[in-house]
Design an enzyme around this catalytic site. Structure first.
Site, short mmCIF file in Angstrom:
data_model
loop_
_atom_site.label_atom_id
_atom_site.label_comp_id
_atom_site.label_asym_id
_atom_site.label_seq_id
_atom_site.Cartn_x
_atom_site.Cartn_y
_atom_site.Cartn_z
N GLU A 11 -4.62 -14.64 29.33
CA GLU A 11 -4.83 -15.44 30.55
C GLU A 11 -4.59 -14.49 31.70
OE1 GLU A 11 -6.06 -18.33 30.68
OE2 GLU A 11 -5.79 -18.97 28.60
N ASN A 17 5.24 -15.48 37.87
CA ASN A 17 4.93 -16.58 38.81
C ASN A 17 5.35 -17.95 38.28
OD1 ASN A 17 2.88 -16.46 36.88
ND2 ASN A 17 1.27 -17.04 38.30
N GLU A 54 -5.84 -21.41 26.06
CA GLU A 54 -4.50 -21.97 25.87
C GLU A 54 -4.57 -23.48 26.04
OE1 GLU A 54 -1.65 -19.95 28.46
OE2 GLU A 54 -1.03 -18.78 26.71
N CYS A 78 -2.48 -17.85 39.26
CA CYS A 78 -3.76 -17.27 38.82
C CYS A 78 -4.91 -18.17 39.24
CB CYS A 78 -3.75 -17.00 37.32
SG CYS A 78 -3.31 -18.42 36.33
#
Ligand code: ADP
Length: 477
Positions: A250, A154, A457, A284
């Site tokens: 993630e 993505n 992150e 996400c």
């Protein structure tokens, strides 16, 4: 519709292994999702090449780790400059392989450059934990070794740099592996890295979605930094257990947007629409279900439907396009399944109709009156189909928002910010935005709660996840 800009030659993309740009053991086709035509033949690594890449990263590690952080930072800044110099070409490539509109591709390339520059400016200072006449205890941050950076389709470039930049700054070496449907921009980045970093510091391999587990279970990989689906993340977590690798995951989300009863539906509708439909919903952290107070439910559904009807969907290379296709056929089919369910169990007030011609296009689709147990509400749709749900009691809306195994993000839309803050406190997720969405400064950590992730992150916390906290404890007398 535009086809691709120019056909790519078979030799246009190479793996990067041990400082050399090399052909793959074989090739695989990369499809432009707007045209369904083959965009390029990508080099496909085999297991032997994967092992060579890990070996190269392992042998480059001591020298790279031994360089001062300031030197590693300088080389990262050079990479950012090299990316900036090629940004137009890379943005066009990103649009063609991923599908997103060119403006969004430019934004992603700019974001990757920005993240790299911000992370290059970070430091890992030694912390003095105790300092007395008899003892001195300090905490050093030492690199881990070889980092596997595994990315999804993505945001191929931004999600790569959120891993590669902190890994390298901290003194690790990297083997990067993009998703099989979007390898090309990562391979281009590998070419830039070949000119900047010592051999073996950055390696890029591409696969046909078959080498991930060999990479994550490799005994010479010290850390896995992974972005992808929760299902695959669980496999990664299991595969790193044997060697107790460090891990950042993630994963997916099913983020709720909660609209409080004190907003103007006309004013918030475009922001919520954007939060749900950006990147054609393949984010996400997209708003995946919207809880709207009874008093404005009809009005907000109507506003969202208007925006969906006006949306321009098409090939990302066309200047007018606002929303590109779904990135790949598997995702297109999955999202079509959600549309079919919406037709049966809810009311589609915009979109939901087939788009003529080639390409994996689905128009922004607004669905109202879906039951809470619908798959479209319970699962992550990862596409431009948005369920709008009604609530009358705020605590009930919060409970429904939290009734999920996911916990990535959430958005609260409100006029009374104190009330919004109180709601934000009650949401079980790693990030909650109030009256905004997807604001992700590189110096602010991001991570998922529950099954949306493991670790962090970005920000100083994210950088430190690429290090070992090492205590040196000295008796002075
Ligand atoms: P999706 O299901 O949306 O295609 P995934 O989460 O499976 O996305 O993929 C994200 C990344 O993980 C891709 O680079 C993919 O090749 C990689 N991958 C797939 N399977 C595994 C695995 N078992 N271990 C590690 N990485 C994997």
């Amino acid at each position: 519709m535009n086809a691709q800009l120019k056909p790519f030659a078979a030799t246009d993309f190479r793996l990067l292994i041990g400082g050399q740009l090399v052909s793959g053991a074989s090739t695989f086709d990369v499809i432009n999702p707007a045209t369904e035509q083959v965009l390029a033949a990508a080099p496909r690594a085999d297991l032997a090449q994967l092992n060579l890449a890990v070996a190269a990263a392992k042998s480059a590690f001591p020298a790279w780790a031994g360089r001062p952080l300031a030197e590693r930072s300088q080389l990262l800044l050079k990479l950012a400059d090299a990316l900036a110099a090629r940004s137009e070409e890379i943005a066009h490539l990103l649009t063609q392989e991923q599908g997103k509109p060119l403006a969004a591709a430019r934004f992603e390339v700019g974001g990757a450059i920005g993240i790299t520059r911000v992370i290059a400016g970070m430091e890992l200072p030694v912390k003095v934990l105790q300092e007395t006449a008899s003892t001195r205890i300090v905490q050093q941050r030492t690199p881990l070794g070889v980092v596997a950076a595994i990315t999804p389709w993505n945001f191929p470039l931004i999600l790569l740099m959120t891993k590669v930049a902190p890994a390298l700054l901290a003194g690790n070496t990297v083997v990067a592996k993009p998703a099989a449907t979007t390898p090309l921009t990562t391979l281009r980045l590998g070419e830039l890295c070949a000119q900047i970093f010592p051999a073996g510091v950055v390696n890029v391999i591409a696969d046909a979605n078959d080498l991930g587990s060999a990479l994550t279970s490799h005994p010479d990989v010290a850390k896995v930094a992974f972005t992808g689906s929760t299902a695959t993340g669980k496999k990664v977590m299991a595969s790193v257990a044997a060697t107790v690798k460090r891990l950042t995951l993630e994963l997916g989300g099913n983020d709720a947007a909660i609209v409080l009863d004190d907003v103007d539906p006309k004013e918030v509708a475009p922001k919520i629409f954007h939060a749900a439909m950006i990147n054609s919903g393949q984010v996400c952290l997209a708003a995946k279900r919207v809880y709207v107070h009874d008093s404005m439910y009809d009005a907000l559904c109507a506003e969202l439907a208007k925006l969906a009807d006006a949306a321009v969907v098409g090939n990302g290379l066309d200047a007018a396009t606002q929303f590109g296709p779904l990135q790949n056929k598997a995702q297109y089919d999955k999202v079509q399944g959600f549309v079919a369910e919406a037709r049966q169990r809810g009311t589609i007030v915009a979109g939901g109709t087939p788009v003529a011609g080639p390409g994996y296009f689905i128009r922004p689709t607004i669905v109202r009156d879906m039951p809470e147990d619908a798959r479209l509400v319970r699962e992550e749709q990862f596409g431009p189909v948005l369920p709008v749900l009604r609530y009358s009691n705020l605590d009930d809306a919060i409970a429904r928002a939290n009734a999920t195994e996911y916990g990535l993000g959430a958005t609260i839309w409100a006029t009374d910010l104190n009330r919004a803050y109180e709601v934000a406190l009650k949401i079980d997720s790693g990030t909650v935005w109030v009256n905004k969405h997807l604001d992700l400064p590189p110096d602010v950590p991001m991570g998922g709660a529950k099954q949306s992730g493991f670790g962090t992150e970005m920000g100083q916390d994210g950088l430190e996840e690429f290090t070992q906290a090492k205590i040196i404890n000295i008796a002075r007398s």
